[in-house]
Structure formats: structure tokens, C-alpha cells
Design a protein around this motif. Structure first.
Motif, mmCIF file in Angstrom:
data_model
loop_
_atom_site.group_PDB
_atom_site.id
_atom_site.type_symbol
_atom_site.label_atom_id
_atom_site.label_comp_id
_atom_site.label_asym_id
_atom_site.label_seq_id
_atom_site.Cartn_x
_atom_site.Cartn_y
_atom_site.Cartn_z
ATOM 1 N N GLU A 90 11.041 -8.060 -6.900
ATOM 2 C CA GLU A 90 12.264 -7.439 -6.914
ATOM 3 C C GLU A 90 12.625 -6.003 -6.490
ATOM 4 O OE1 GLU A 90 15.703 -6.336 -10.587
ATOM 5 O OE2 GLU A 90 13.580 -6.550 -11.232
ATOM 6 N N ILE A 91 13.564 -6.040 -5.558
ATOM 7 C CA ILE A 91 13.911 -4.610 -5.189
ATOM 8 C C ILE A 91 14.712 -3.641 -6.014
ATOM 9 C CG2 ILE A 91 14.925 -3.171 -3.133
ATOM 10 C CD1 ILE A 91 14.201 -5.498 -1.442
ATOM 11 N N VAL A 92 14.141 -2.792 -6.546
ATOM 12 C CA VAL A 92 14.791 -1.965 -7.621
ATOM 13 C C VAL A 92 15.129 -0.791 -7.281
ATOM 14 C CG1 VAL A 92 13.333 -3.211 -9.416
ATOM 15 C CG2 VAL A 92 12.691 -0.896 -8.438
ATOM 16 N N GLY A 93 14.928 -0.371 -5.960
ATOM 17 C CA GLY A 93 15.488 0.966 -5.527
ATOM 18 C C GLY A 93 15.445 1.112 -3.937
ATOM 19 N N THR A 94 16.149 2.036 -3.646
ATOM 20 C CA THR A 94 16.228 2.222 -1.974
ATOM 21 C C THR A 94 16.422 3.784 -1.779
ATOM 22 O OG1 THR A 94 16.921 1.716 0.323
ATOM 23 C CG2 THR A 94 18.557 1.781 -1.558
ATOM 24 N N PHE A 95 16.029 4.239 -0.486
ATOM 25 C CA PHE A 95 16.312 5.524 -0.281
ATOM 26 C C PHE A 95 16.051 5.528 1.275
ATOM 27 C CE2 PHE A 95 12.205 6.071 -1.943
ATOM 28 C CZ PHE A 95 11.502 6.766 -0.759
ATOM 29 N N GLN A 96 16.852 6.764 1.849
ATOM 30 C CA GLN A 96 16.280 6.798 3.524
ATOM 31 C C GLN A 96 15.806 8.249 3.423
ATOM 32 O OE1 GLN A 96 19.602 6.091 5.982
ATOM 33 N NE2 GLN A 96 18.545 7.090 7.726
ATOM 34 N N LEU A 97 14.698 8.505 4.299
ATOM 35 C CA LEU A 97 14.389 9.997 4.580
ATOM 36 C C LEU A 97 14.424 10.107 6.234
ATOM 37 C CD1 LEU A 97 10.723 10.021 2.491
ATOM 38 C CD2 LEU A 97 12.953 11.401 2.262
ATOM 39 N N THR A 98 15.106 11.255 6.548
ATOM 40 C CA THR A 98 14.860 11.859 7.756
ATOM 41 C C THR A 98 14.139 13.041 7.780
ATOM 42 O OG1 THR A 98 17.033 11.053 7.735
ATOM 43 C CG2 THR A 98 16.606 12.259 9.639
ATOM 44 N N ILE A 99 13.096 12.962 8.924
ATOM 45 C CA ILE A 99 12.259 14.058 9.021
ATOM 46 C C ILE A 99 13.080 14.912 10.293
ATOM 47 C CG2 ILE A 99 10.165 14.986 9.793
ATOM 48 C CD1 ILE A 99 10.020 13.444 7.041
ATOM 49 N N ILE A 100 13.558 16.175 10.119
ATOM 50 C CA ILE A 100 14.179 16.759 10.911
ATOM 51 C C ILE A 100 13.205 18.046 11.392
ATOM 52 C CG2 ILE A 100 16.285 18.360 11.032
ATOM 53 C CD1 ILE A 100 17.412 16.885 8.715
ATOM 54 N N PRO A 101 12.969 18.043 12.651
ATOM 55 C CA PRO A 101 12.325 19.402 13.149
ATOM 56 C C PRO A 101 13.380 20.321 13.386
ATOM 57 C CG PRO A 101 12.630 17.630 14.752
ATOM 58 C CD PRO A 101 13.167 17.013 13.638
ATOM 59 N N GLY A 102 12.926 21.485 13.364
ATOM 60 C CA GLY A 102 13.746 22.487 13.578
ATOM 61 C C GLY A 102 13.291 23.878 13.954
ATOM 62 N N LEU A 103 14.104 24.687 14.380
ATOM 63 C CA LEU A 103 13.487 26.255 14.857
ATOM 64 C C LEU A 103 13.392 27.050 13.667
ATOM 65 C CD1 LEU A 103 15.117 26.466 18.420
ATOM 66 C CD2 LEU A 103 12.688 25.867 17.828
ATOM 67 N N SER A 104 14.582 26.889 12.917
ATOM 68 C CA SER A 104 14.681 28.229 11.846
ATOM 69 C C SER A 104 13.372 27.835 10.968
ATOM 70 C CB SER A 104 15.698 27.779 10.809
ATOM 71 O OG SER A 104 15.781 26.549 10.257
ATOM 72 N N ARG A 105 13.012 28.918 10.015
ATOM 73 C CA ARG A 105 11.798 29.046 9.216
ATOM 74 C C ARG A 105 10.551 28.767 9.923
ATOM 75 N NH1 ARG A 105 13.379 27.878 3.385
ATOM 76 N NH2 ARG A 105 15.608 27.777 3.351
ATOM 77 N N ARG A 106 10.578 29.483 11.019
ATOM 78 C CA ARG A 106 9.561 29.360 12.001
ATOM 79 C C ARG A 106 9.013 27.953 12.415
ATOM 80 N NH1 ARG A 106 6.060 33.374 8.251
ATOM 81 N NH2 ARG A 106 6.882 35.241 8.787
ATOM 82 N N GLY A 107 10.121 27.118 12.729
ATOM 83 C CA GLY A 107 9.703 26.061 13.312
ATOM 84 C C GLY A 107 9.615 24.746 12.316
ATOM 85 N N SER A 141 3.070 15.098 3.246
ATOM 86 C CA SER A 141 2.236 14.471 4.014
ATOM 87 C C SER A 141 2.574 14.725 5.716
ATOM 88 C CB SER A 141 1.585 13.261 3.464
ATOM 89 O OG SER A 141 2.559 12.324 4.176
ATOM 90 N N HIS A 142 3.872 14.552 5.746
ATOM 91 C CA HIS A 142 4.461 14.492 7.213
ATOM 92 C C HIS A 142 4.762 16.103 7.684
ATOM 93 C CE1 HIS A 142 4.142 10.346 6.628
ATOM 94 N NE2 HIS A 142 4.437 10.229 7.864
ATOM 95 N N GLY A 143 4.325 16.897 7.168
ATOM 96 C CA GLY A 143 4.163 18.465 7.657
ATOM 97 C C GLY A 143 5.752 18.839 7.173
ATOM 98 N N CYS A 144 6.658 18.654 6.467
ATOM 99 C CA CYS A 144 7.642 19.291 5.758
ATOM 100 C C CYS A 144 7.534 20.263 5.132
ATOM 101 C CB CYS A 144 8.935 18.238 5.126
ATOM 102 S SG CYS A 144 9.391 16.843 6.268
ATOM 103 N N ALA A 145 8.277 21.314 5.070
ATOM 104 C CA ALA A 145 8.345 22.689 4.548
ATOM 105 C C ALA A 145 9.297 22.473 3.382
ATOM 106 C CB ALA A 145 8.523 23.927 5.365
#
Length: 179
Positions: A90-107, A141-145
Motif C-alpha cells: 500500500e502506498i501510504v504517502g508521497t512527497f516531491q523533493l527538489t534539489i536547488i543549486p544556488g549562489l547565495s549562502r556560499r553556493g 546526503s545530497h549536499g543540501c545546506a
């Protein structure tokens, strides 16, 4: 520009144990995996199973092509992770993650979590907490700050949940309807 390159695998990404309804000793094993096209109808049903989602989502055949096209775009983008959460078959949940590269906050990279839903029949079983813990670990684990989200003002229960999960309401968000 080079893509960040999230894993493209449809295989089980991780599993986590979550407590069932408060006051019980039972546990359930949740499996987090990348959504497949076969999951699309269930995901749309979860999105519509909500007071606000019911006004903007439809699961009729007339809109199926739009959802399939959007799914294809998400699936092709290496910075997107559309997750389904399973308990057994049974699928009991869902969500979407987007990894956003940026320049602010030292990249710094940030993770945006959206379209978070737990099946109405499975709420209050700590599945939402398990989903957020998994999403936070994945993002780290994917380097997000940092991780960010937006939430509708009409969702006070969600606001309390996000507060409990350690999120802080530090910004004011604005939207402009384009279509």
C-alpha cells in the motif's frame, strides 16, 4: 550546466520503522522509493485527498495526459525526486523533493519539499514524521545546506507539525497565479 545527479533508480531507496497509532506498540516498516508511472493515479488521489487539494486536483481521464506529462518532466529532471512511501503493498504517502543549486549562502544547495501527503486513513501513525526524517537525511546526503517548504495559511495543523519537526517560519512567501 551540469545536473546535480540524484540517483535515478526505482529500486527501494530506504526503509524505516514508524510507530502506528499513538498508544499502540505495533510498528510498521515503511519503504521509500522513487515513484514510477504506475504510481501516478495513487499519487494524484493522495494529492486530491485534502481540503485544498480537492479543489485543484482531478483524477478523471480528461486530465490524465496532463499528469503523465508532468510526471515525465519530473522523472527526466535529475534534481527531482518524487517519492512514494509504502507499507507493504500500500502506498501510504508521497512527497516531491527538489534539489536547488544556488549562489547565495556560499553556493549552498537547498532542498524544497512539496506536495507532502499521507493517506487520510493512515494519519496520526507517525508516517509524516518518518517521511520528513527520511527527506532530511536524503537532502543532507545530497549536499543540501537547508530544507525549505511553503505551506498554505489555511493549514494550521500542518504548521504545528512543521514546528514540531524543527522548521521555523522565517520568511513570507508570495505566489502569482500564471494560468
Amino acid at each position: 550546466m551540469a545536473a546535480i545527479g540524484l540517483k535515478r533508480s526505482r529500486i527501494v531507496v530506504a526503509s524505516i520503522t514508524a510507530g502506528l497509532k499513538q498508544g499502540t506498540q505495533s510498528l510498521t516498516q515503511l519503504v521509500f522509493r522513487r515513484a514510477s508511472a504506475a504510481d501516478l493515479t495513487t499519487i494524484v488521489d493522495l494529492l486530491a485527498d485534502d481540503i485544498l487539494g480537492a479543489t485543484r486536483e482531478t483524477s478523471g481521464p480528461e486530465d490524465a495526459a496532463q499528469y503523465r506529462e508532468a510526471f515525465s518532466e519530473i522523472e527526466a529532471d535529475p534534481n527531482q525526486f518524487l517519492c512514494v512511501v509504502e507499507d507493504g503493498s500500500e502506498i501510504v504517502g508521497t512527497f516531491q523533493l527538489t534539489i536547488i543549486p544556488g549562489l547565495s549562502r556560499r553556493g549552498a544547495k537547498r532542498a524544497q519539499i512539496e506536495s507532502v501527503r499521507v493517506s487520510h486513513s493512515r494519519r496520526n501513525e507517525q508516517i509524516g514524521e518518518a517521511m520528513f526524517k527520511w527527506a532530511i537525511d536524503y537532502s543532507r546526503s545530497h549536499g543540501c545546506a537547508l530544507m525549505q517548504l511553503t505551506t498554505d495559511k489555511a493549514r494550521p495543523d500542518a504548521h504545528r507539525f512543521y514546528d514540531r519537526m524543527g522548521f521555523e517560519p522565517t520568511h513570507i512567501g508570495y505566489k502569482l497565479q500564471l494560468s
